[in-house]
Design a protein around this motif. Structure first.
Motif, mmCIF file in Angstrom:
data_model
loop_
_atom_site.group_PDB
_atom_site.id
_atom_site.type_symbol
_atom_site.label_atom_id
_atom_site.label_comp_id
_atom_site.label_asym_id
_atom_site.label_seq_id
_atom_site.Cartn_x
_atom_site.Cartn_y
_atom_site.Cartn_z
ATOM 1 N N MET A 79 4.195 -9.767 -2.896
ATOM 2 C CA MET A 79 4.593 -8.910 -1.782
ATOM 3 C C MET A 79 3.560 -9.012 -0.668
ATOM 4 S SD MET A 79 5.922 -5.525 -3.844
ATOM 5 C CE MET A 79 7.053 -5.036 -2.559
ATOM 6 N N ARG A 80 4.013 -9.141 0.565
ATOM 7 C CA ARG A 80 3.109 -9.212 1.708
ATOM 8 C C ARG A 80 2.768 -7.801 2.170
ATOM 9 N NH1 ARG A 80 3.945 -13.241 6.408
ATOM 10 N NH2 ARG A 80 1.721 -12.737 6.509
ATOM 11 N N VAL A 81 1.458 -7.534 2.298
ATOM 12 C CA VAL A 81 0.964 -6.196 2.637
ATOM 13 C C VAL A 81 0.306 -6.236 4.012
ATOM 14 C CG1 VAL A 81 -0.625 -4.343 1.970
ATOM 15 C CG2 VAL A 81 0.605 -5.633 0.201
ATOM 16 N N ASP B 280 6.285 -6.641 3.350
ATOM 17 C CA ASP B 280 7.067 -5.884 2.371
ATOM 18 C C ASP B 280 6.511 -4.484 2.163
ATOM 19 O OD1 ASP B 280 8.673 -8.270 1.539
ATOM 20 O OD2 ASP B 280 6.687 -8.957 0.911
ATOM 21 N N VAL B 281 5.188 -4.336 2.289
ATOM 22 C CA VAL B 281 4.533 -3.047 2.065
ATOM 23 C C VAL B 281 3.588 -2.780 3.240
ATOM 24 C CG1 VAL B 281 3.028 -1.683 0.558
ATOM 25 C CG2 VAL B 281 4.645 -3.300 -0.443
ATOM 26 N N LEU B 282 3.740 -1.620 3.848
ATOM 27 C CA LEU B 282 2.849 -1.175 4.908
ATOM 28 C C LEU B 282 2.022 -0.016 4.369
ATOM 29 C CD1 LEU B 282 5.359 -1.009 7.915
ATOM 30 C CD2 LEU B 282 4.110 -2.998 7.045
ATOM 31 N N PRO C 275 8.878 0.205 10.059
ATOM 32 C CA PRO C 275 8.962 -0.800 8.992
ATOM 33 C C PRO C 275 10.304 -1.525 9.024
ATOM 34 C CG PRO C 275 8.528 1.436 8.135
ATOM 35 C CD PRO C 275 9.002 1.566 9.536
ATOM 36 N N ARG C 276 10.342 -2.671 8.388
ATOM 37 C CA ARG C 276 11.605 -3.341 8.108
ATOM 38 C C ARG C 276 12.452 -2.415 7.235
ATOM 39 N NH1 ARG C 276 9.974 -8.131 4.978
ATOM 40 N NH2 ARG C 276 10.680 -6.992 3.139
ATOM 41 N N LEU D 117 8.466 -0.955 2.309
ATOM 42 C CA LEU D 117 7.916 0.303 1.806
ATOM 43 C C LEU D 117 6.722 0.703 2.667
ATOM 44 C CD1 LEU D 117 8.052 2.387 -0.581
ATOM 45 C CD2 LEU D 117 6.360 0.957 -1.738
ATOM 46 N N HIS D 118 6.685 1.964 3.106
ATOM 47 C CA HIS D 118 5.592 2.459 3.941
ATOM 48 C C HIS D 118 4.890 3.599 3.217
ATOM 49 C CE1 HIS D 118 4.204 4.301 8.058
ATOM 50 N NE2 HIS D 118 3.196 4.003 7.257
ATOM 51 N N ILE D 119 3.609 3.385 2.891
ATOM 52 C CA ILE D 119 2.772 4.393 2.246
ATOM 53 C C ILE D 119 1.716 4.824 3.258
ATOM 54 C CG2 ILE D 119 1.181 4.863 0.342
ATOM 55 C CD1 ILE D 119 2.569 2.493 -1.141
ATOM 56 N N CYS D 120 1.577 6.113 3.483
ATOM 57 C CA CYS D 120 0.606 6.620 4.457
ATOM 58 C C CYS D 120 -0.500 7.397 3.753
ATOM 59 C CB CYS D 120 1.290 7.525 5.481
ATOM 60 S SG CYS D 120 0.129 8.296 6.652
#
Length: 363
Positions: A1-3, A86-88, A101-102, A106-109
């Motif tokens: 997964m690209r972060v 894929d993951v922000l 995000p796309r 997935l967006h985690i803050c």
């Protein structure tokens, strides 16, 4: 997964940037997207990262006027093309969580706090000494920022708060639950040594840190106080300081650790969302004199690792300092307490939580 990692701005170095450093350790190949980036204010290691600043980097005099451009930050973060990721993971106390995000990303803050100047406006304006005209001019922009802040929070799939008080704010303003993981604290090698004669305070010298309370208290008590760090409040603090107050300016990490190890106690007079500096003092076995609010309530143990004062007045700080002069603290117990917040603990907790969030999103 690209972060991809996203951070509000990289023009000053503090606790939030230490969190970003740890996140980068977890994802060393991830690019860092930010609004503005001033390499001169960041540790040298940042220059080895893939840092991508927004178009705000081309604005006139952005180093000096970055606060005046407040309404442009939402546009800057929404302009990033993050479709390749894929993951922000955003590290945010204001704008970074507002990226788009796309749809299937997935967006985690990791939230240091919901933007302080939008939601705790009265406190912020008072501490920054804004006049009536400036307050009136900010009324509509702050309404717009609050609306955008609530809207952009819905783009986040999972929130992580740095403290219980921040988790409560996330629920109040966004109606979102948040896991809680305290930020990382560096734990340099330690051996017990006798305390020194001086008190210590410092960090970014800006009004809301309330370092004026420590300066006034130690000036009136004629006790030595060393203040490390720099910022726009330095001239005002120096103007009120007596002969026992020493301003050290910016110091290296080694000098910082030596200052903590050599002080009698660390004074922490502001209300912080978490506050890493008190734990750095505890890592050196030194007690903390803290205002009883915010994150200090979760890190300072009254009578064990320090003591609280309950009103933000010079008199209350003076009383707390006077009491500390007669108290004895167990440096080993203070160090053991700080070890619960070490960097490796943070990295492991973040890794496990991020893996769990990703796994649940794929079900």
């Amino acid at each position: 997964m690209r972060v991809a990692l996203i951070h509000d701005y990289l023009n000053q170095y503090g606790g939030a940037e230490r969190v970003l450093e740890a996140l980068h350790d977890l994802f060393p190949d991830a690019p860092v997207f930010t609004s503005i980036y001033d390499p001169a204010t960041m540790p040298a290691v940042f220059r080895t990262w893939d840092i991508r600043a927004s178009w705000m980097q081309r604005l006139p005099a952005w180093r000096r006027l970055f606060r005046a451009y407040v309404l442009l930050y939402p546009l800057a973060f929404e302009s990033f093309d993050l479709s390749a990721y894929d993951v922000l993971i955003s590290s945010s106390s204001a704008f970074a969580k507002g990226v788009i995000p796309r749809p299937d990303a997935l967006h985690i803050c990791y939230c240091h706090t919901p933007m302080r100047f939008a939601w705790r406006t009265s406190d912020y304006l008072a501490r920054e000494a804004f006049g009536a005209t400036q307050r009136a001019a900010l009324a509509l922009p702050l309404v717009l920022l609050r609306m955008w802040d609530v809207l952009s929070a819905q783009r986040v799939d999972a929130f992580i708060a740095n403290s219980r008080v921040v988790a409560q704010r996330i629920w109040r303003y966004y109606r979102r639950k948040a896991a809680i993981i305290p930020p990382p604290v560096d734990l340099p090698p330690w051996r017990e040594t006798p305390p020194g004669a001086y008190f210590l305070a410092g960090g970014r010298l800006i009004p809301y840190k309330r370092l004026d309370l420590a300066v006034r208290a130690c000036t009136r008590l004629r006790l030595p106080l060393k203040i490390f760090g720099d910022g726009r409040d330095r001239a005002r603090l120096q103007a009120m300081a007596g002969p026992t107050i020493t301003f050290l300016g910016r110091v290296s990490e080694a000098e910082r650790h030596a200052l903590f190890a050599g002080c009698r106690a660390f004074i922490f007079p502001g209300e912080e969302d978490f506050g890493i500096a008190p734990l750095e003092a505890m890592a050196a076995g030194r007690p903390v004199i803290a205002y009883a609010a915010g994150g200090a309530l979760e890190t300072v143990v009254e009578g064990v690792t320090g003591r609280f004062f309950h009103q933000q007045t010079a008199e209350d700080v003076m009383d707390a300092i006077a009491a500390t002069l007669t108290e004895r603290y167990d440096a080993c117990a203070i160090r053991r307490h700080a070890e619960q917040f070490g960097r490796e603990t943070f990295l492991e907790r973040m890794r496990l939580l991020i893996e769990d969030i990703i796994e649940r999103s794929e079900r």
